[in-house]
Every structure is written in structure tokens, then in C-alpha cells.
Design a protein around this motif. Structure first.
Motif, short mmCIF file in Angstrom:
data_model
loop_
_atom_site.label_atom_id
_atom_site.label_comp_id
_atom_site.label_asym_id
_atom_site.label_seq_id
_atom_site.Cartn_x
_atom_site.Cartn_y
_atom_site.Cartn_z
N UNK A 250 0.87 -1.21 -0.16
CA UNK A 250 -0.03 -0.10 0.00
C UNK A 250 0.73 1.18 -0.02
N UNK A 251 0.45 2.28 -0.62
CA UNK A 251 1.12 3.67 -0.75
C UNK A 251 1.48 4.38 0.71
N UNK A 252 2.52 4.68 0.86
CA UNK A 252 2.83 5.32 2.17
C UNK A 252 2.59 6.83 2.04
N UNK A 253 1.82 7.37 2.96
CA UNK A 253 1.47 8.79 3.04
C UNK A 253 2.60 9.52 3.89
N UNK A 254 2.81 10.79 3.32
CA UNK A 254 3.80 11.58 4.03
C UNK A 254 3.23 12.02 5.24
N UNK A 255 4.25 12.31 6.49
CA UNK A 255 3.51 12.66 7.75
C UNK A 255 3.25 14.03 7.47
N UNK A 256 2.04 14.40 8.14
CA UNK A 256 1.52 15.77 8.00
C UNK A 256 1.02 16.35 6.77
N UNK A 257 0.91 15.33 5.74
CA UNK A 257 0.57 15.89 4.48
C UNK A 257 -1.09 16.22 4.67
N UNK A 258 -1.24 17.53 3.99
CA UNK A 258 -2.39 18.22 3.91
C UNK A 258 -3.78 17.41 3.51
N UNK A 279 -9.38 12.60 3.30
CA UNK A 279 -8.13 12.04 2.45
C UNK A 279 -7.13 12.95 2.35
N UNK A 280 -5.89 12.68 2.68
CA UNK A 280 -4.82 13.32 2.66
C UNK A 280 -4.13 13.36 1.15
N UNK A 281 -3.17 14.29 1.05
CA UNK A 281 -2.49 14.39 -0.26
C UNK A 281 -1.67 13.08 -0.25
N UNK A 282 -1.42 12.40 -1.28
CA UNK A 282 -0.52 11.37 -1.27
C UNK A 282 -1.07 9.95 -0.72
N UNK A 283 -2.34 10.22 -0.41
CA UNK A 283 -3.07 8.93 0.43
C UNK A 283 -4.10 8.22 -0.59
N UNK A 315 -12.75 20.97 -0.38
CA UNK A 315 -11.64 20.63 -1.00
C UNK A 315 -10.43 21.55 -0.59
N UNK A 316 -9.42 20.94 -0.45
CA UNK A 316 -8.39 21.90 0.04
C UNK A 316 -8.50 22.90 1.23
N UNK A 317 -9.47 22.47 2.13
CA UNK A 317 -9.84 23.11 3.41
C UNK A 317 -10.97 24.13 3.15
#
Length: 509
Positions: A250-258, A279-283, A315-317
Motif C-alpha cells: 500500500x502507498x505510504x502517506x507523507x507525515x503531516x500531508x495536507x 483523504x490526505x495528499x498522497x493517500x 476541497x483543500x480546506x
């Protein structure tokens, strides 16, 4: 069983189209009382072969024998009259007619003169269904039935014609596990009655669950035929693809991704309610659930295809309210729909038009489409996604299912969407193309896209997601990640709900 006299046999059967040989001198034999799996990647020639068997396509070479005598079906009606029925993935039913009318279409019993004997018709259909342990509402319009029930209507149609050869093309593509188990029970009963069954599926585990023999095609040619007990899944994969498939984590999400996408108690009357998730960026986040649990409806509401009645979408907060998919597109969202043929593609238009449809602004200057720029982008996408095609001008309807799916994916890549909604992304796709799509999803997440995936295949979700949400009866029934992400726990939540079933199930990531 291998020495039994074939009920149907094709020898050296061939079909050519301009520039390509779709089926090249293939041999196949079907034995009464046997389930014969037919496997191959998209474009391997399976569809063309069964169309020739069913009389929908004429062969250019070879012979076909039924009960040892040579036959030449010039139309599907010829095949039906001889007891050979093909049930295609796109079912051929009249939605406004009843179950009984569909089953006995063309040969309804007559009481006197032209009058239909309806009691006799209902009794005849009930008698067909009884040995299969199938109960269907005979007077209900077929359009009101589930996909699983409609497939059973197609099978009953075949039995009403006394078919001894039954070809099932991707029958499990739109079924959940419960419906699939029921279908397998029906197939086993048909096998026990001496029907010869061809079973086509891209899910290899189904081959080992239901088939007695298996035949693999590749690039239109026969690779081999084996007893299921004499071959492994790995060997079948190599026969189909010419290679071993790699293993993906499974794809790894960067820590603290928005957070790219957020739902707050979103609801739509009659479809789903109180759905909250992030859902975070990169997730890559998965949504599991039985057919009808509300998964698809949530994606459609996010994309603006349906309007939610309650809750918020961010979307994007920033809170947004999409009134159409066009507005969602402008905010960087893309949707790969559940039914690519009716909702995702212009089937009778060229691959080029389908691929560039959502990105025409990139190729337009002063209102004029720059055909050279479009052509270069399309050809680059064809190469990047390994789309098997004769060229950008080929009609999408003539592509295999897996390549059609890649065209829809390529459209959103060309659009450079940052939030991607995938509804059954590998339905009807062969194992090789599945791996390519999984890798593509990984690459998109690696580039910072937020990906939300709905799938009926738990193994698929576990292969690409580190977090899986479960929907049941229109509500979130649980969220699973880390040590809790176990297949038995997800399946339990799907079937009977979880400890967090209901409004308390807030999947915030």
C-alpha cells in the motif's frame, strides 16, 4: 472427464480483422457436465472466440462441431436453435417486460389462437427455476431486479431453449460475494444436469472455485489447456501475461500531508447519511461494502453528479457545493465511474476524442483546437498506459474492457486532477492490466494526489490502501488502519456492522 466425447469442439478456428488476427487457429473442446474456464488478458481473443461460438461473428477459418457433426452458425438464432447460448456481460433483456415474458420471449405458450396462456407461462418458468433453487418474482419487470437476479433470468432463458452449451462472459463483474456464491451454486446444479459451461472471468480465484478445466489465450492464440487440479495460479498468470506479477504494498502517506478532500456528515436522502471522512495528499483510501451499501452514491455526490441534501464537502480546506461535474472538474476532481460504458466513455467516438475530452482547454488557442498538440498528448498517454490500440483514431467501442478503462484513467491524467475518485477501477480487467492500474494509482499518490477507491474486491483494497472505510446500509460502519486492518474485521463490518456502526463512525484519518 478428459476422455469424454466433446459436446462442442472448435478446431483451428480463426477470425481476422483489418491489420490484426483476433483469433488464430484456436482449438477448444467442451464436455457435458463440465465447467471450462476461458482466461486471457484483455485483447487475448476471448470475446471474439465466444462470439464465433454463439453465431454473432463469422469465422474466417477452422471448423466447429456440435455432437460430432460440423455446424456453421450464421446468426445467434442459429446457435440458440442448436442449444448453444452466450450470456454476455451486457445482459440482453427487455427491462419493461416481466421475468416470465423475458424468459419465454419468442415462444410464449398459447391458449387458443393468438392469446398467451399466462398461467402456463408462469408454471413453465417456475419449473425451469425450481431445480436451480432460484426464486424470482415472475410478474415483476426485469428492470426492477438486481444485476444478480437479471443474470438468473438470462440463464433461465437459455434453459427454456434447452441449451446444452452455456457461455458466461464475466458473470461476476457486477456481483458482491453473496450473489457470487449463489451464482456458483446455480452453475454447479447446471453442471450436474449435464450442461457444458464456459466461464470467463478475470478473477483467477474464481477459476479454482468453480472450474474443472481451464484454457488460456494470449494474443489470439492458444497457450494451453489444463485440468484445474494440475495447474497453479502462478502458472496461469505466466501463461496469460508471459511474466510473473510483482508484489505491491500500500502507498505510504507523507507525515503531516495536507487534507485534500473532506466530508462532514454528508447525506443524500434514500442513498446515504452522516458520512464523514478525510483523504490526505498522497493517500489512497479504500471504501468497502456490499453492493447497494451507498459507496457509489457517495462518490457521485462528491463529484457533483448527484446533490447531497445535508452536510459539507471541503476541497483543500474550503467548503464547496458542486452543482455539476463540470464544477468538480474545475476544482481538480476526476471520477472513474462504476459503469465505464454508459457513464465514462463515448463508445462510438475515437480514442483521441475520449482521452482529450476533459482537457480541450490545454490544446486550444483563440478557440481553435491545436490538433498536433492534442495528437502528441494522446500518443504519449497511449504509450504511458500501454493502451493496446491500432491508433488514436480507433473507436473506443472496439477496444477491450481493460483498454477502455485505461482510456478513462488517461483522461484524468491528461486533466492533471489532484483528487481522484475510482469506482471499481479494475472491473472487467485482466490480471496484467490490474497490476498496471495498481502501479498507476501508486504513482499518482506518490505525486501528491488524493485517491479514494471503491471496490468490491477486498484483496484489491488491501493491496493498495493503508486505510479502509466500510459502508453498510448507507452509513459508515467502521474505519480500519494499522493493526486493525485485517480482512476478517473488514468483512465482518460489511456483513453485520461494526462497533462504530452509524453516525459515530467518523473516518478522519
Amino acid at each position: 472427464m478428459g476422455h469424454a466425447q466433446p459436446i462442442l469442439e472448435v478446431r483451428g478456428i480463426t477470425r481476422r480483422y483489418p491489420g490484426v488476427t483476433a483469433v488464430d487457429r484456436v482449438d477448444l473442446s467442451l464436455v457435458a457436465g463440465e465447467v471450462h474456464a476461458l482466461l486471457g488478458e484483455n485483447g487475448a481473443g476471448k470475446s471474439t472466440l465466444i462470439k464465433m461460438i454463439g453465431g454473432a461473428v463469422r469465422r474466417d477459418g477452422g471448423t466447429m462441431l456440435l455432437h460430432g457433426r460440423e455446424v456453421d452458425f450464421r446468426s445467434p438464432s442459429d446457435a440458440l436453435a442448436a442449444g448453444v447460448t452466450v450470456i454476455y456481460q451486457e445482459l440482453v433483456l427487455c427491462p419493461h417486460l416481466s421475468v416470465a415474458e423475458n424468459v419465454l420471449m419468442g415462444h410464449l405458450p398459447r391458449a387458443s389462437g393468438l392469446a398467451v396462456d399466462w398461467p402456463a407461462a408462469r408454471k413453465q418458468v417456475a419449473n425451469l427455476l425450481e431445480p436451480l433453487a432460484v426464486a424470482l418474482p415472475l410478474d415483476v419487470p426485469v428492470g426492477r431486479l438486481s444485476t444478480a437476479q437479471q443474470q438468473l433470468v438470462e440463464i433461465a432463458k437459455a434453459l427454456s431453449r434447452d441449451s446444452r452449451v452455456l457461455v458466461l462472459d464475466e458473470p461476476s463483474a457486477a456481483l458482491g460475494q453473496r450473489d457470487l456464491d449463489h451464482l456458483f451454486a446455480v452453475i454447479r446444479r447446471l453442471r450436474d444436469r449435464g450442461v457444458a459451461i464456459v466461464y470467463i472471468s478475470h478473477r483467477l480465484e474464481e477459476t479454482f472455485a468453480i472450474a474443472d478445466r481451464v484454457t488460456v489465450l494470449k494474443d489470439g492464440a492458444l497457450v494451453g489447456s489444463w485440468s484445474v487440479g494440475a495447474v497453479t495460479m502462478g502458472a496461469l498468470v505466466r501463461a496469460m501475461t508471459g511474466r510473473d506479477l510483482g508484489l505491491l504494498g500500500a502507498a505510504t502517506t507523507a507525515e503531516g500531508a495536507p487534507v485534500k478532500l473532506e466530508l462532514r456528515r454528508l447525506g443524500r436522502r434514500g442513498a446515504f447519511r452522516d458520512v464523514s471522512l478525510r483523504v490526505h495528499a498522497g493517500e489512497v483510501v479504500g471504501i468497502a461494502g456490499l453492493v447497494g451499501s451507498g459507496r457509489t452514491e457517495v462518490l457521485r455526490a462528491i463529484f457533483g453528479a448527484d446533490r447531497p441534501d445535508t452536510g459539507e464537502l471541503l476541497v483543500d480546506g474550503k467548503a464547496v457545493r458542486f452543482r455539476s461535474p463540470a464544477q468538480a472538474l474545475r476544482h481538480g476532481l476526476g471520477l472513474l465511474p462504476e459503469d465505464r460504458k454508459t457513464q465514462g466513455l463515448l463508445l462510438h467516438r475515437a480514442l483521441r476524442e475520449n482521452l482529450s475530452l476533459a482537457s480541450l482547454g490545454r490544446f486550444t488557442r483563440f478557440g481553435v483546437l491545436r490538433l498536433g498538440d492534442e495528437d502528441r498528448a494522446v500518443r504519449r498517454a497511449i504509450a504511458d498506459l500501454n493502451i493496446a490500440t491500432r491508433g488514436p483514431g480507433q473507436a473506443v467501442a472496439t477496444l477491450s474492457g481493460g483498454n477502455q478503462q485505461k482510456v478513462v484513467l488517461a483522461r484524468w491524467l491528461a486533466r492533471r486532477c489532484r483528487i481522484l475518485l475510482f469506482d471499481e477501477p479494475t472491473r472487467g480487467v485482466d490480471v496484467g492490466a490490474k497490476e498496471e492500474i495498481y502501479r498507476l494509482i501508486h504513482e499518482l499518490a506518490g505525486q501528491g494526489a488524493a485517491v479514494l477507491v471503491v471496490s468490491s474486491e477486498l484483496k484489491e483494497l488491501f493491496a493498495i490502501c493503508r486505510r479502509i472505510l466500510v459502508m453498510r446500509e448507507g452509513r459508515l460502519a467502521g474505519e480500519f488502519a494499522g493493526e486493525d486492518l485485517r480482512e476478517e474485521r473488514v468483512a465482518e463490518a460489511m456483513l453485520i456492522g461494526g462497533a462504530s456502526d452509524g453516525a459515530a463512525a467518523i473516518a478522519v484519518g
